[in-house]
Design a protein around this motif. Structure first.
Motif, short mmCIF file in Angstrom:
data_model
loop_
_atom_site.label_atom_id
_atom_site.label_comp_id
_atom_site.label_asym_id
_atom_site.label_seq_id
_atom_site.Cartn_x
_atom_site.Cartn_y
_atom_site.Cartn_z
N LEU A 163 0.87 -1.17 0.00
CA LEU A 163 0.00 0.00 0.00
C LEU A 163 0.91 1.22 0.00
O LEU A 163 1.68 1.41 0.95
CB LEU A 163 -0.80 -0.08 1.30
N ALA A 164 0.90 1.99 -1.08
CA ALA A 164 1.88 3.07 -1.18
C ALA A 164 1.24 4.36 -1.64
O ALA A 164 0.23 4.37 -2.34
CB ALA A 164 2.99 2.69 -2.16
N ARG A 165 1.85 5.45 -1.21
CA ARG A 165 1.37 6.76 -1.61
C ARG A 165 2.56 7.71 -1.82
O ARG A 165 3.51 7.71 -1.05
CB ARG A 165 0.46 7.34 -0.52
N LYS A 166 2.45 8.47 -2.92
CA LYS A 166 3.42 9.53 -3.15
C LYS A 166 2.80 10.78 -2.54
O LYS A 166 1.80 11.29 -3.05
CB LYS A 166 3.61 9.71 -4.66
N PHE A 167 3.37 11.23 -1.42
CA PHE A 167 2.78 12.36 -0.71
C PHE A 167 3.09 13.66 -1.41
O PHE A 167 2.31 14.61 -1.38
CB PHE A 167 3.26 12.39 0.74
N SER A 168 4.26 13.74 -2.03
CA SER A 168 4.64 14.93 -2.79
C SER A 168 5.67 14.47 -3.81
O SER A 168 6.02 13.29 -3.87
CB SER A 168 5.25 15.98 -1.86
N GLN A 169 6.17 15.38 -4.63
CA GLN A 169 7.21 15.01 -5.58
C GLN A 169 8.41 14.41 -4.85
O GLN A 169 9.14 13.62 -5.41
CB GLN A 169 7.66 16.24 -6.39
N LYS A 170 8.61 14.77 -3.59
CA LYS A 170 9.80 14.34 -2.85
C LYS A 170 9.57 13.11 -1.98
O LYS A 170 10.47 12.30 -1.81
CB LYS A 170 10.28 15.48 -1.94
N ILE A 171 8.39 12.96 -1.41
CA ILE A 171 8.21 11.94 -0.38
C ILE A 171 7.21 10.86 -0.79
O ILE A 171 6.08 11.15 -1.18
CB ILE A 171 7.74 12.60 0.94
N SER A 172 7.69 9.59 -0.74
CA SER A 172 6.82 8.44 -0.98
C SER A 172 6.96 7.48 0.19
O SER A 172 8.02 7.40 0.82
CB SER A 172 7.22 7.71 -2.26
N PHE A 173 5.89 6.73 0.42
CA PHE A 173 5.87 5.85 1.57
C PHE A 173 5.10 4.59 1.22
O PHE A 173 4.10 4.65 0.51
CB PHE A 173 5.20 6.60 2.72
N GLN A 174 5.57 3.45 1.70
CA GLN A 174 4.85 2.20 1.45
C GLN A 174 4.74 1.39 2.73
O GLN A 174 5.70 1.27 3.50
CB GLN A 174 5.57 1.37 0.38
N LEU A 201 5.55 -6.33 9.41
CA LEU A 201 4.99 -5.15 8.76
C LEU A 201 6.15 -4.34 8.20
O LEU A 201 6.97 -3.83 8.96
CB LEU A 201 4.20 -4.34 9.80
N GLY A 202 6.20 -4.26 6.87
CA GLY A 202 7.31 -3.52 6.26
C GLY A 202 6.96 -2.06 6.06
O GLY A 202 5.84 -1.72 5.70
N PHE A 203 7.94 -1.20 6.32
CA PHE A 203 7.80 0.23 6.02
C PHE A 203 8.89 0.59 5.02
O PHE A 203 10.06 0.26 5.24
CB PHE A 203 8.01 1.08 7.27
N SER A 204 8.54 1.24 3.94
CA SER A 204 9.54 1.71 2.97
C SER A 204 9.33 3.20 2.75
O SER A 204 8.19 3.64 2.59
CB SER A 204 9.38 1.01 1.62
N SER A 216 16.79 6.27 0.70
CA SER A 216 15.80 5.21 0.87
C SER A 216 15.88 4.63 2.27
O SER A 216 16.95 4.56 2.87
CB SER A 216 16.00 4.12 -0.17
N LEU A 217 14.74 4.22 2.79
CA LEU A 217 14.66 3.65 4.13
C LEU A 217 13.83 2.39 4.10
O LEU A 217 12.90 2.26 3.30
CB LEU A 217 13.97 4.65 5.07
N GLN A 218 14.16 1.45 5.00
CA GLN A 218 13.38 0.23 5.13
C GLN A 218 13.37 -0.19 6.59
O GLN A 218 14.42 -0.19 7.25
CB GLN A 218 14.03 -0.86 4.27
N TYR A 219 12.21 -0.52 7.11
CA TYR A 219 12.09 -1.00 8.49
C TYR A 219 11.04 -2.09 8.50
O TYR A 219 9.93 -1.88 8.02
CB TYR A 219 11.70 0.18 9.40
N ILE A 220 11.41 -3.29 8.99
CA ILE A 220 10.46 -4.41 8.97
C ILE A 220 10.36 -5.03 10.37
O ILE A 220 11.07 -6.00 10.68
CB ILE A 220 10.89 -5.50 7.96
N PRO A 221 9.51 -4.48 11.22
CA PRO A 221 9.34 -5.09 12.55
C PRO A 221 8.61 -6.43 12.44
O PRO A 221 7.63 -6.56 11.70
CB PRO A 221 8.51 -4.07 13.32
#
Lengths: 288, 180
Positions: A163-174, A201-204, A216-221
């Motif tokens: 489930l991903a969203r581009k919040f602005s030209q600079k910031i995207s999150f999944q 639960l992965g966060f990208s 780029s960032l990745q966190y998978i608790p």
């Protein structure tokens, strides 16, 4: 009366607005594109679709831990886990892929399906995709005193929602709720977990720094085990049809099952250097 | 009242009887760089030519431009043209002299006006030909060059496929008389 007013409006409209055509988009639900640079983001799959009949080839590596210092050239001496991954888009929504990673010589086959894409007009506020697949460990276990695992006992599976969203030209999150299942998680396998089922639960995250590169960032608790959580931080650089991804990550695992079951080192000293090369091959040169 | 409305309706429509429209004109952006030549094509050019009032108005949704490679299209939209912010390339102007179209012969025409792309507007001159076919439609053939730097579209020095600073734009369209 309403008819009369409308008729008057339409009659006069050409007078006042005749000079310009009304600008309208060919597709009002134009999708938001390039939420991420590639179908991979550090280790996780993304919602980024492939064009019909194009192929995504990824070569991914992770090396040894940094704590060996310069003596081991920061882990490069320790040998790499390498994964080759080919993904082919049957159409704009569905792609099939096969990969092979050297850790336990695992072959994976998986599919990725895009349910819908985020649109520029906001009618879809985010992109939603699914991925799932199965893998088999093909290491040679004939040296074991007990009997070697059979095909079924070597198999593992994964499934995830993206489930991903581009919040602005600079910031995207999944956000990636994911699970993995090992039919028979033997201690001889290069995983730390002993359970069959792993839920995480992965966060990208992507923060665009220049027109063609991002942090780029990745966190998978992990949600159902006591294994350490996966963390990665890196740099994505786009160059024509290539996307280069360099990162530090706490795990050497490259496929989904091993990412969840493989265990992680501590952030910092036990970071591993990772490097992906993503290449998109366009096989369809013919236009729509 | 009703008669008055109808009167307005007909008057205005008679006055634009010289109006020609299209929604499916063809635009071709040609990029000829030392290492690579490619073109982007759209067949969604919207256009209006009003011969009585001397008005030209054209626009194309840049999201419809297809270069034949999906990823290149995405990069074009996202990194170069920023189509989420500036979806259209537009031209609004007039003929230097209103052409008189007789028969099927091609009449050379020159138009001046404002061309807008990537949020930047510039005065340009466009040369082309007009002709009329047996169905009373106008056939337009025109071309002009666009320097990307004029419109604040940066061309990176290192890209795998080279992109030309000068884009050659060619337009071919058939405009139908506006229905009464």
């Amino acid at each position: 009366m309403i008819k009369l007013v409308l008729l008057t409006l339409f009659g006069i409209l050409p007078f006042s607005l005749f000079a310009q055509l009304e600008r309208s988009l060919a597709n009002p639900n134009q999708p938001v594109e390039l939420i991420f640079h590639a179908p991979r983001h550090i280790n996780l799959l993304t919602v980024e679709p492939l064009s019909e009949k194009s192929m995504h080839f990824a070569i991914m590596h992770t090396f040894g831990t940094l704590d060996g210092g310069v003596q081991n050239l920061f882990g490069l001496d320790n040998g790499a886990n390498i994964q080759f991954s080919f993904e082919f888009a049957l159409n704009e929504k569905f792609s099939l892929a096969a990969s092979r990673s050297s850790r336990d010589k695992v072959y994976n086959v998986f599919g990725r399906y895009h349910i819908f894409q985020q649109t520029q007009n906001g009618s879809k506020p985010f992109s939603l995709s699914l991925a799932g697949g199965a893998g088999v460990n093909t290491s040679n276990y004939n040296f074991l005193p007990e009997s070697a695992p059979n095909f079924r006992e070597r198999s593992s599976y994964f499934g995830q929602v993206m489930l991903a969203r581009k919040f602005s030209q600079k910031i995207s999150f999944q956000l990636t709720p994911m699970m993995a299942y090992f039919t028979d998680p033997r201690p001889i396998y290069q995983i730390e977990g002993t359970e069959q089922l792993y839920i995480a639960l992965g966060f990208s995250g992507k923060l665009k720094i220049t027109e063609r590169s991002s942090l780029s960032l990745q966190y998978i608790p992990n949600l159902n085990t006591n294994l350490r959580n996966n963390f990665g931080i890196g740099w994505d650089a786009e160059a024509g049809g290539h996307v280069f991804q360099m990162y530090f990550v706490t795990s050497q695992a490259l496929n989904e099952q091993y990412l969840l079951a493989g265990g992680n080192g501590t952030i910092g000293d036990e970071f591993r250097l990772g490097f992906n090369v993503n290449r998109i091959f366009a096989t369809r040169q013919k236009r729509k | 009242m009703k008669q008055l409305t109808l009167f307005f309706f007909f008057i205005t429509n008679i006055s634009i009887a010289q109006t020609f429209l299209t929604e499916s004109g063809n635009v071709n952006f040609l990029s000829t760089a030392p290492l690579n030549e490619f073109n982007g094509i759209s067949d969604k050019l919207n256009g209006l030519i009003d011969l009585s009032k001397n008005v030209l108005d054209f626009y194309v949704d840049l999201n419809t431009v297809d270069t034949g490679i999906g990823l290149r299209d995405k990069h074009m939209r996202d990194n170069y043209l920023n189509t989420d912010k500036y979806p259209f390339a537009e031209f609004t102007g007039k003929f230097n002299a209103i052409p008189v179209l007789t028969g099927s012969s091609k009449i050379p025409v020159t138009a001046i006006g404002k061309f807008k792309i990537h949020g930047v507007e510039r005065q340009i001159e466009v040369k082309g030909t007009l002709s009329k076919n047996s169905k009373g439609e106008i056939l337009l053939d025109a071309g002009f060059d666009v320097l990307l730097s004029d419109y604040k579209i940066p061309v990176p020095k290192l890209v795998f496929y080279e992109l030309a600073e000068k884009q050659t734009v060619a337009i071919v369209a058939t405009l139908k008389p506006k229905k009464q």
